[in-house]
Design a protein around this motif. Structure first.
Motif, mmCIF file in Angstrom:
data_model
loop_
_atom_site.group_PDB
_atom_site.id
_atom_site.type_symbol
_atom_site.label_atom_id
_atom_site.label_comp_id
_atom_site.label_asym_id
_atom_site.label_seq_id
_atom_site.Cartn_x
_atom_site.Cartn_y
_atom_site.Cartn_z
ATOM 1 N N TRP B 152 0.798 -1.232 0.000
ATOM 2 C CA TRP B 152 0.000 0.000 0.000
ATOM 3 C C TRP B 152 0.824 1.272 0.000
ATOM 4 C CZ3 TRP B 152 -4.989 0.248 -1.053
ATOM 5 C CH2 TRP B 152 -5.765 -0.920 -0.912
ATOM 6 N N THR B 153 1.764 1.391 0.942
ATOM 7 C CA THR B 153 2.456 2.676 1.051
ATOM 8 C C THR B 153 3.771 2.697 0.283
ATOM 9 O OG1 THR B 153 3.428 1.917 3.115
ATOM 10 C CG2 THR B 153 1.470 3.294 3.280
ATOM 11 N N VAL B 154 3.995 1.698 -0.523
ATOM 12 C CA VAL B 154 5.250 1.626 -1.261
ATOM 13 C C VAL B 154 5.030 1.693 -2.771
ATOM 14 C CG1 VAL B 154 7.354 0.296 -1.640
ATOM 15 C CG2 VAL B 154 6.229 0.236 0.593
ATOM 16 N N SER B 155 4.039 0.967 -3.247
ATOM 17 C CA SER B 155 3.867 0.882 -4.690
ATOM 18 C C SER B 155 3.193 2.143 -5.238
ATOM 19 C CB SER B 155 3.047 -0.364 -5.038
ATOM 20 O OG SER B 155 1.893 -0.011 -5.728
ATOM 21 N N ALA B 156 3.699 2.616 -6.371
ATOM 22 C CA ALA B 156 3.280 3.909 -6.906
ATOM 23 C C ALA B 156 1.779 3.976 -7.210
ATOM 24 C CB ALA B 156 4.081 4.239 -8.155
ATOM 25 N N SER B 157 1.199 2.834 -7.578
ATOM 26 C CA SER B 157 -0.207 2.882 -7.963
ATOM 27 C C SER B 157 -1.133 2.776 -6.756
ATOM 28 C CB SER B 157 -0.519 1.761 -8.956
ATOM 29 O OG SER B 157 -0.177 0.523 -8.367
ATOM 30 N N LEU B 158 -0.597 2.399 -5.609
ATOM 31 C CA LEU B 158 -1.465 2.203 -4.441
ATOM 32 C C LEU B 158 -1.314 3.286 -3.375
ATOM 33 C CD1 LEU B 158 -1.247 -1.662 -3.946
ATOM 34 C CD2 LEU B 158 -3.239 -0.346 -4.649
ATOM 35 N N VAL B 159 -0.275 4.120 -3.468
ATOM 36 C CA VAL B 159 -0.079 5.114 -2.397
ATOM 37 C C VAL B 159 -1.228 6.104 -2.313
ATOM 38 C CG1 VAL B 159 2.362 5.135 -1.870
ATOM 39 C CG2 VAL B 159 1.548 6.246 -3.944
ATOM 40 N N TRP B 160 -1.685 6.575 -3.468
ATOM 41 C CA TRP B 160 -2.773 7.561 -3.410
ATOM 42 C C TRP B 160 -4.054 6.962 -2.843
ATOM 43 C CZ3 TRP B 160 -2.420 12.264 -2.453
ATOM 44 C CH2 TRP B 160 -1.421 13.071 -3.006
ATOM 45 N N PRO B 161 -4.483 5.780 -3.318
ATOM 46 C CA PRO B 161 -5.647 5.166 -2.655
ATOM 47 C C PRO B 161 -5.446 5.013 -1.149
ATOM 48 C CG PRO B 161 -5.159 4.003 -4.672
ATOM 49 C CD PRO B 161 -4.077 5.027 -4.502
ATOM 50 N N ALA B 162 -4.228 4.642 -0.736
ATOM 51 C CA ALA B 162 -3.969 4.459 0.698
ATOM 52 C C ALA B 162 -4.174 5.777 1.454
ATOM 53 C CB ALA B 162 -2.547 3.948 0.911
ATOM 54 N N ILE B 163 -3.611 6.865 0.916
ATOM 55 C CA ILE B 163 -3.752 8.168 1.569
ATOM 56 C C ILE B 163 -5.212 8.604 1.553
ATOM 57 C CG2 ILE B 163 -3.136 10.619 1.406
ATOM 58 C CD1 ILE B 163 -0.422 9.685 0.275
ATOM 59 N N LEU B 164 -5.881 8.331 0.436
ATOM 60 C CA LEU B 164 -7.294 8.706 0.308
ATOM 61 C C LEU B 164 -8.144 8.000 1.368
ATOM 62 C CD1 LEU B 164 -9.123 10.417 -1.563
ATOM 63 C CD2 LEU B 164 -9.649 8.305 -2.774
ATOM 64 N N ILE B 165 -7.876 6.711 1.569
ATOM 65 C CA ILE B 165 -8.624 5.956 2.576
ATOM 66 C C ILE B 165 -8.454 6.607 3.951
ATOM 67 C CG2 ILE B 165 -8.723 3.769 3.855
ATOM 68 C CD1 ILE B 165 -7.955 2.363 1.225
ATOM 69 N N ALA B 166 -7.200 6.914 4.295
ATOM 70 C CA ALA B 166 -6.943 7.506 5.601
ATOM 71 C C ALA B 166 -7.626 8.868 5.731
ATOM 72 C CB ALA B 166 -5.437 7.647 5.820
ATOM 73 N N GLU B 167 -7.539 9.656 4.678
ATOM 74 C CA GLU B 167 -8.123 10.995 4.681
ATOM 75 C C GLU B 167 -9.645 10.932 4.835
ATOM 76 O OE1 GLU B 167 -7.170 14.216 4.535
ATOM 77 O OE2 GLU B 167 -9.228 14.884 4.192
ATOM 78 N N VAL B 168 -10.276 10.082 4.033
ATOM 79 C CA VAL B 168 -11.736 9.954 4.093
ATOM 80 C C VAL B 168 -12.167 9.412 5.453
ATOM 81 C CG1 VAL B 168 -13.704 8.659 3.163
ATOM 82 C CG2 VAL B 168 -12.082 9.749 1.618
ATOM 83 N N TRP B 169 -11.411 8.461 5.967
ATOM 84 C CA TRP B 169 -11.711 7.890 7.283
ATOM 85 C C TRP B 169 -11.667 8.980 8.354
ATOM 86 C CZ3 TRP B 169 -8.136 7.440 11.461
ATOM 87 C CH2 TRP B 169 -8.609 6.703 12.547
ATOM 88 N N GLN B 170 -10.659 9.839 8.254
ATOM 89 C CA GLN B 170 -10.512 10.835 9.309
ATOM 90 C C GLN B 170 -11.537 11.958 9.229
ATOM 91 O OE1 GLN B 170 -6.635 12.822 9.859
ATOM 92 N NE2 GLN B 170 -7.238 12.965 12.000
ATOM 93 N N TRP B 171 -11.904 12.399 8.036
ATOM 94 C CA TRP B 171 -12.685 13.631 7.937
ATOM 95 C C TRP B 171 -14.145 13.461 7.562
ATOM 96 C CZ3 TRP B 171 -11.131 17.347 10.724
ATOM 97 C CH2 TRP B 171 -9.768 17.449 11.008
ATOM 98 N N THR B 172 -14.564 12.249 7.128
ATOM 99 C CA THR B 172 -15.994 12.033 6.914
ATOM 100 C C THR B 172 -16.797 12.309 8.192
ATOM 101 O OG1 THR B 172 -15.592 10.463 5.146
ATOM 102 C CG2 THR B 172 -17.735 10.348 6.218
#
Lengths: 275, 293
Positions: B152-172
């Motif tokens: 998740w936090t290493v591969s170029a195609s998955l980092v943004w989804p990973a950050i998005l998940i955390a962001e949405v989780w925190q601010w929804t």
């Protein structure tokens, strides 16, 4: 909105609500769970979902190494700066509301200060602090957090003070109270709810700060946010330290929010409506 | 002496705002002026030259691909995360307006992520998304039936989804709280009258609900948009802007320039550009509010 809510629909809603709650709560559970796992459990594969027993070794390590000072540093800087910002900001708000000091310009100028991204002013502040010997000191961080929270406090308290009927203050002055006494004995008690709500958020902002603490602390006044990120190494990552320090950093928040819940919900909605 | 001073209205009112103005001038205005001056100079940490070089730093901004990429990334992230948080927050608010057992308890649990600092949120999601010891990959493996090890936090195609998940989780939950408060104030009788008149869901939403929650929604979106635009903490903990510059947001780029590469003057120019852009956007947004009132 149906008059007769059938039991089935009630349960369906409850199930969905519960599922959503678990979804939001699980990461927090996971963080807490890891902090209580034994080292073997932390690095077990497949992951251990429920730690077999409370293992305090992660916390003991933090205490033994003195890392918990970081939580204390956060507490001191966030606590003192909250008190200062509340005092300074509320006085300013009162003056702006009751005397229209500075007209609209002053209040807009004050709130516009809040918009500036911290990273943009970080370097000039860093240079300023170097020349004043304020890097890595309590005074430095407290001053910075105070200054950055004053706009928020002023803005929020403006709304609350507007709601206090001016007649109350007038009659108090007729009774012979001075301006200063009116402020202390009439305005402050009337704005109590607003003061609490605003103070909670002011504290949270300072408590959660990372950028300023990262830039302005070296070894003495390291806050818990800087400490947590410090555990992420390029070679090895200390999951148990990260989780335990995070829990220690989150705990005060939970206590504050749980005791102040009534004020917060009202504060958030009111602040938003007032803008 | 002090008493007569305080009783005098004119002195009193200025005395009250003086400390606030002093603090803001000291830590708000001074760095700002310093910033503007530095942006026209040529300062770096390695030599003592402080010559003025006119608009050279600003010219460099125009041709700095890394800067523009970071701006586009930041804007894209905002444009994706904000609507998701808004819609999810709204749906949650609608759900919780109905009668639900243990409502108050559930709401306070849902609000937990918002209280947590972005740093801890980032750390938490690194734990959650760890390729080997994290529960997310474990759950995906169960569902897929085979061993899945997503980086998740290493591969170029998955980092943004990973950050998005955390962001949405925190601010929804933040959106949820504000919209819940706003929706509770919508006039029930009006809604029922609309239902009796046979208005469609969409009509009711557009004509009654939306105007009622608009002020709150506007402020919520503005607050979150400004926060997202300067996102630093969450991304810093999860990826430090990596891999490479794949998740380098504007704030992270500005930090790298100032504190890693010590391009002081150039980073001042970047900072000034950001403040300028923000001012334009916010003034325009606030003017819209004034007009709609």
């Amino acid at each position: 909105m149906n008059k007769r809510d059938s039991g089935l629909r009630l349960w369906l809603r409850f199930t969905i609500a519960l599922f959503v709650t678990v979804l939001f709560a699980f990461p927090v559970y996971w963080l807490v769970a890891i902090s209580f796992k034994s080292p073997e459990e932390v690095y077990a594969y497949p992951p251990v979902w429920f730690p077999q027993q409370f293992n305090f070794s992660s916390y003991l390590t933090l205490f033994r190494d003195g890392d918990v000072w970081a939580v204390w540093n956060s507490l001191v800087t966030a606590g003192i700066s909250t008190v200062l910002a509340m005092l300074v900001g509320t006085l300013a708000a009162y003056s702006i509301v009751r005397f229209r000091t500075g007209g609209d310009h002053l209040s807009i100028w004050i709130i516009s200060q809040r918009m500036i991204p911290p990273i943009c002013v970080a370097f000039p502040i860093f240079l300023l602090y170097v020349s004043w010997n304020l890097v890595d000191t309590y005074v430095g961080l407290i001053m910075l957090y105070t200054a950055f929270n004053i706009p928020y406090v002023t803005w929020m308290m403006r709304g609350y003070i507007q709601d206090i009927p001016i007649e109350l203050e007038q009659s108090a002055m007729i009774d012979g109270l001075t301006r200063w006494q009116v402020l202390r004995k009439v305005v402050m008690p009337m704005a109590r709810g607003g003061l609490f709500a605003t103070a909670v958020f002011t504290f949270i902002f300072a408590w959660n700060d990372f950028i300023f603490a990262l830039i302005l602390s070296k070894s003495e006044v390291v806050t818990y946010t800087v400490k947590v990120t410090g555990y992420f190494g390029s070679q090895s990552t200390f999951w148990s330290k990260i989780s335990a320090m995070s829990v220690l950093g989150v705990l005060p928040m939970f206590v504050v929010v749980a005791t102040m819940q009534k004020f917060i919900v009202r504060g958030v909605s009111m602040g938003a409506v007032k803008g | 002496m002090l008493k007569t001073l305080l009783d005098n209205d004119r002195t009193f009112r200025y005395l009250l705002v003086a400390p606030a103005v002093f603090f803001i001038l000291l830590i708000g205005l001074y760095p700002f002026i310093k910033l503007i001056i530095a942006s026209f100079q040529n300062i770096s940490l390695f030599d003592d030259i402080r010559s003025f070089q006119g608009l050279l730093n600003y010219e460099r901004l125009l041709f700095d691909d890394r800067l523009w990429h970071s701006i586009v990334r930041t804007l894209l992230f905002t444009a994706v995360a904000l609507p998701i948080e808004l819609v999810l927050g709204y749906l949650l608010a609608v759900l919780f307006l109905e009668k639900i057992p243990f409502k108050a308890a559930l709401i306070s649990i849902i609000l937990l992520p918002t209280i947590i600092s972005p740093i801890v949120a980032g750390a938490t999601w690194r734990l959650m998304l760890d390729q080997r010891f994290g529960p997310v990959n474990q759950i995906i493996s169960w569902l897929a039936g085979t061993d899945v090890k997503l980086l998740w936090t290493v591969s170029a195609s998955l980092v943004w989804p990973a950050i998005l998940i955390a962001e949405v989780w925190q601010w929804t939950p933040f959106m949820f709280l504000l919209l819940y408060a706003a929706l509770s104030n919508v006039d029930r009788e009006q809604l029922e009258a609309a239902q009796i008149d046979g208005a469609s869901w969409w009509m009711t939403f557009r004509r009654i609900v939306l105007p009622a929650i608009m002020p709150v929604m506007f402020i919520a979106v503005l607050i979150r948009a400004l926060d997202l635009f300067r996102v630093f903490d969450l991304v810093w903990t999860m990826t430090q802007g990596g891999p490479g510059t794949a998740t380098e947001t504007l704030s992270i780029y500005a930090y790298q320039m100032a504190f890693r590469e010590f391009e002081i003057s150039y980073s001042a120019a970047i900072a000034f550009l950001v403040i300028f852009l923000l001012t334009v956007v916010v003034v325009a947004a606030l003017r819209r509010v004034e007009v709609s009132r």
